[in-house]
Scaffold this motif. Structure first.
Motif, PDB file in Angstrom:
ATOM      1  N   THR A  42      -6.197  -0.768  -3.550  1.00 54.85           N
ATOM      2  CA  THR A  42      -5.445  -0.851  -2.105  1.00 54.85           C
ATOM      3  C   THR A  42      -6.546  -0.540  -0.731  1.00 54.85           C
ATOM      4  N   SER A  92      -6.031  -2.353   2.454  1.00 56.81           N
ATOM      5  CA  SER A  92      -5.893  -1.336   3.829  1.00 56.81           C
ATOM      6  C   SER A  92      -6.858  -2.403   4.023  1.00 56.81           C
ATOM      7  N   THR A 121      -5.900   9.718   1.632  1.00 60.51           N
ATOM      8  CA  THR A 121      -4.583   9.890   0.664  1.00 60.51           C
ATOM      9  C   THR A 121      -5.267   8.628  -0.684  1.00 60.51           C
ATOM     10  N   GLU A 122      -6.528   7.449  -0.130  1.00 58.68           N
ATOM     11  CA  GLU A 122      -6.810   6.987  -1.447  1.00 58.68           C
ATOM     12  C   GLU A 122      -7.446   7.046  -2.494  1.00 58.68           C
ATOM     13  N   ASP A 173      -6.662   7.062   6.035  1.00 57.82           N
ATOM     14  CA  ASP A 173      -5.965   5.832   6.006  1.00 57.82           C
ATOM     15  C   ASP A 173      -4.439   6.407   5.778  1.00 57.82           C
ATOM     16  N   SER A 174      -4.402   6.902   6.100  1.00 62.20           N
ATOM     17  CA  SER A 174      -2.533   7.350   6.521  1.00 62.20           C
ATOM     18  C   SER A 174      -2.296   8.676   7.501  1.00 62.20           C
ATOM     19  N   GLN A 175      -0.959   8.907   7.747  1.00 60.72           N
ATOM     20  CA  GLN A 175      -0.749   9.753   8.178  1.00 60.72           C
ATOM     21  C   GLN A 175      -1.023  11.172   7.773  1.00 60.72           C
ATOM     22  N   TRP A 222       0.792  -1.392   0.275  1.00 59.23           N
ATOM     23  CA  TRP A 222      -0.244  -0.459   0.007  1.00 59.23           C
ATOM     24  C   TRP A 222       0.994   1.225   0.042  1.00 59.23           C
ATOM     25  N   ARG A 223       2.117   1.502   0.474  1.00 59.06           N
ATOM     26  CA  ARG A 223       2.623   1.952   1.221  1.00 59.06           C
ATOM     27  C   ARG A 223       4.092   2.358  -0.759  1.00 59.06           C
TER      28      ARG A 223
END
Length: 843
Positions: free
Chosen positions: A442, A446, A432-433, A426-428, A322-323
């Motif tokens: 992705t 997740s 961002t998806e 969904d992230s820091q 994902w990252r």
């Protein structure tokens, strides 16, 4: 299975989902505000606008990140003293979410991910923000890099109107020009060096135009502000200059009255508090406990390596993948080779650490869950055995969807009662998806990783650990709810809320009550399904209802993906086989432990001597598949088996001879005659026929054994050229043949006295031809005489019935033998009353 309690859960699930539908306009930042344009569409417009603003993006990089402006929502509430629902704000065009597009320099990043704003500050040249409706609402130049915009025109008023109207797309008939602030300074002549275009040095401010909305169209911004600065550009090489006059855009904003120029990034609303500190301490302790318990069980041999490695691999790959996909789609073009390598290394290490964390927790959970007899362990075992079409699996999926709908509703109710709303995180970097090209992939990556991390570690492992330490079941249940609520409230989702840490904890405490009760009543598969449904439904909301097919397809496809397991669950529940027909799975480490727990009553050398007499590996050859094993009831025993593959003079395979021996008595008293008999048989098995072998060894065995000892034996020989099968029996269990799905005993002629009863016996054999697909079973009486805890014997007639139930057509001889082994061990609860020996021959 589905019962009265199931229908209660179904009703609660329906009520929960209905509550979510009713409350969504008040709590979902995407309510009536689905993403209206994909990243591709946004960046296509950016490139078009860039051309009209006098520059090309061909030599630059463009990336776009989806942002949600929760701090602006809080500002509106604080300033106006009135709370607006997300649905109202979206329907009236308030900019609570937007696309943040960065136009920057290739390879200028330093390898440190600080979010989109940090990326713009480090190597951006221009930032363009686009509203959810597709309008450009901000243009912001970089403080450190040259502004690429250049618009030619002689009348600045006409140019300002053209930029705002024709290029940026606002209808100025709905606005009135309220003032022009003139701070334009003198312009020095530009310089050209080496034929490269350069901007002139000039003042930092320009001429600012301000429009105010006069129409009743509330979906458009209240204020438009454009700041232009006069520039002179020179083109060409020395001696061939061309000078052009024009303007650059210092900034542009289309905003409402209380809207800040710089729209902030997402903010979870959770501040550092005593509860937050408690959480970080407890998650650290949980991690330590997961590693300690996992390693302890690994050292004890209580580990299913295939399962652990699968989970470790998929979770590590999911986290890293994902990252990596997000980074390669958004940030990578701005970084140089070393920076790209560093960011990928960071993603790999993070994936490995989280994968290892989950693997250790799984090892500890499985050991505790088996000991505590948690529900659905058998269903999980069947799944790992690739038995997917099982009725209990369907039941677990159906209950899981009901639980998921209930959790969806409980979360909505908790957020609403707290006066808060939720948004995607969904992230820091927030949401961002949509920035990822393969966001449908992705999104599910997740959901997969979060589901198993939450369910295995924060629910199942915590539940098992607390029940291991706390004997009072009600206290253990209460503590499980308290701690699970704490963990899943912070790490168990892909969305955040505007509430405080304490408000979030209360919401997830309510959810924890439901999932812990479901885990106790149903099991891990139901809870995993429910959590996956909860995560998946909430993550598809930003795409649901979009007018853009490039966006809406994500919501529709994800909805079908979610519905798939439910449909499969109903089909499997209706038509699947019951778990009882599969047979219980016994982990290999449990078999080893059961054997190790037996009392060591015989000396080690006798056991080793006996095992050395038996073949280590079965013979291999064309046209047959054979496998045998010996399972003693004591450390040593009186059973013995052997198989010998004889060859012709030219080295080709000739015949396979097999023997199973059972000496009366147990342990050392039976082991020594078994060793003696094995030598007599082995000396004749290569060449002689079965009846001849038994006749010849009868006298020496009678002479060398006492009157209390007798030996039963069955010998069979399979001629590989003629397919002739010959079997002779000296008082042993009748061999079994399975042909065309039917199993039956092989009748051998008299006499059938055991060896050692008479000095001379003329044994006779039964001969017939084998056909392809036939299976022969030679066994000792330990199999039919196995006794369960109720004192019931397995029975001779049950042996052919067992063979008929086994899918011998698709299983190898080894797999058939192992299936028989598991059956007899499970039936006797690992307490064999007699040695058990088996040889399977498959033609």
């Amino acid at each position: 299975m589905i019962n009265k309690q199931s229908y209660i859960l179904f009703l609660l699930g329906v009520a929960g989902f209905a509550a979510f539908i009713l409350l969504r306009p008040y709590i979902d930042i995407n309510s009536s505000g689905a993403i209206e344009e994909s990243r591709t569409q946004v960046e296509a417009r950016i490139e078009q606008v860039a051309g009209m603003l006098g520059f090309s993006t061909d030599s630059l990089e463009v990336t776009s990140i989806r942002q949600q402006h929760t701090s602006y929502m809080s500002l509106l509430e604080d300033t106006l003293g009135e709370k607006y629902t997300p649905q109202y704000l979206n329907e009236n065009g308030i900019h609570i979410q937007s696309w943040f597009s960065i136009i920057g320099i290739k390879g200028g990043g330093n390898g440190i991910l600080t979010g989109p704003n940090g990326l713009f500050n480090s190597n951006g040249r221009l930032a363009i923000r686009t509203s959810n409706q597709g309008n450009i609402i901000r243009i912001q130049e970089s403080e450190d890099f040259p502004n690429p915009t250049f618009i030619k025109g002689e009348s600045i008023e006409e140019l300002a109107a053209r930029v705002t109207g024709s290029i940026l797309g606002y209808n100025l008939e709905e606005y009135r020009l309220v003032d022009i602030e003139d701070s334009l300074s003198a312009v020095d002549e530009g310089q050209v060096s080496g034929g490269v275009l350069e901007e002139t040095e000039e003042a930092e401010t320009g001429l600012e135009f301000n429009w105010r909305r006069i129409s009743s169209n509330t979906s458009t911004p209240e204020f438009l502000t454009l700041n232009l600065e006069h520039v002179v550009k020179e083109f060409g090489a020395p001696g061939n200059f061309r000078t052009e006059f024009g303007y650059k855009i210092n900034s542009f904003s289309a905003k409402n009255e209380f809207e800040p120029f710089v729209l902030p990034d997402f903010n979870t609303g959770n501040s550092i508090s005593a509860l937050a500190i408690i959480f970080f301490v407890t998650i650290f302790v949980l991690t330590i406990l997961a590693f300690i318990l996992g390693l302890t069980n690994i050292f004890k041999g209580k580990v299913e390596w295939k399962r652990v490695l699968f989970l470790f691999g998929t979770i590590s790959l999911g986290i890293y993948g994902w990252r990596a996909l997000f980074f390669m789609d958004t940030y990578a073009p701005f970084f140089q080779g070393a920076g790209v390598f560093g960011l990928n290394l960071n993603a790999i290490l993070l994936g490995l650490v989280i994968g290892l964390y989950l693997a250790m927790a799984y090892v500890g959970w499985e050991a505790l869950a088996r000991a505590q007899k948690h529900n659905q362990i058998e269903v999980i075992d069947a799944t790992w055995q690739r038995k997917f079409f099982v009725r209990e699996t369907g039941s677990a999926l159906i209950h899981g969807f009901a639980l998921g709908a209930l959790v969806i509703g409980l979360f909505a109710i908790g957020v609403y009662l707290g006066g808060n709303y939720f948004f995607q995180a969904d992230s820091q970097f927030g949401f961002t998806e949509p920035s990822i090209s393969f966001n449908l992939l992705t999104l599910n990556m997740s959901a997969w990783t979060i589901t198993w991390l939450v369910v295995i570690v924060q629910i199942a492992f915590v539940y098992a650990l607390i029940h291991q330490w706390v004997s009072n079941r009600w206290l253990a249940f209460a503590l499980s709810v308290i701690f699970c609520g704490l963990f899943i409230g912070s790490l168990g989702r892909l969305h955040a809320t505007s509430g405080s840490f304490f408000e979030d904890y209360l919401t997830f405490l309510l959810i924890a009550l439901a999932v812990i009760a479901a885990y106790k009543e149903y099991g891990i598969l139901t809870v995993a399904t429910g959590w996956w449904v909860f995560i998946s439904v909430y993550t598809l909301l930003p795409y649901w209802g979009s007018t853009s097919i490039q966006v809406a397809y994500v919501g529709w496809v994800q909805a079908f993906i979610i519905a798939g397991p439910l449909i499969y669950g109903f089909i499997t529940y209706k038509f699947g086989i019951p778990l009882s027909e599969i047979g219980n799975y016994i982990p290999e480490y449990e078999e080893r432990i059961a054997q190790h727990l037996r009392v060591e009553r015989e000396i080690e050398i006798a056991r080793e001597s006996q095992y050395k007499l038996m073949p280590v590996q079965p013979p291999k050859g064309e046209g047959f598949d054979v496998y045998g094993f010996f399972l003693p009831s004591f450390e040593v025993g009186g059973d013995y088996f052997d198989y010998v593959l004889s060859k012709n003079k030219d080295g080709t395979d000739k015949a396979l001879t097999m023997a199973v021996v059972d000496v009366s008595g147990k342990a050392m008293r039976a082991a020594m005659p078994a060793i003696f008999t094995s030598g007599l048989l082995l000396s004749r098995m290569k060449e002689d026929e079965p009846a001849e072998i038994l006749t010849e060894v009868s006298e020496p065995i009678f002479q060398r054994t006492d009157k209390r000892t007798f030996i039963t034996c069955v010998i069979a020989r399979y001629d590989l050229q003629t397919k002739q099968f010959s079997v002779a029996n000296a008082g042993h269990c009748k061999a079994i043949i399975k042909r065309n799905g039917k199993a039956d005993f092989i009748q051998t002629p008299d006499p059938r006295y055991p060896l050692g009863l008479k000095p001379v016996v003329q044994y006779q054999s039964h001969d017939f031809k084998l056909k392809k697909g036939d299976l022969i079973l030679l066994y000792s009486d330990g199999l039919p005489e196995a006794v369960n805890e109720k004192g019931e014997r397995f029975g001779f007639d049950e042996v052919p019935a067992l063979l008929e139930r086994i899918d011998t057509e698709n299983l190898s001889a080894s797999e058939v033998a192992q299936e028989i082994k598991r059956t007899v061990q499970k039936f006797s609860n690992y307490q064999l009353v007699d040695d058990t020996t088996i040889i399977c021959l498959k033609v």
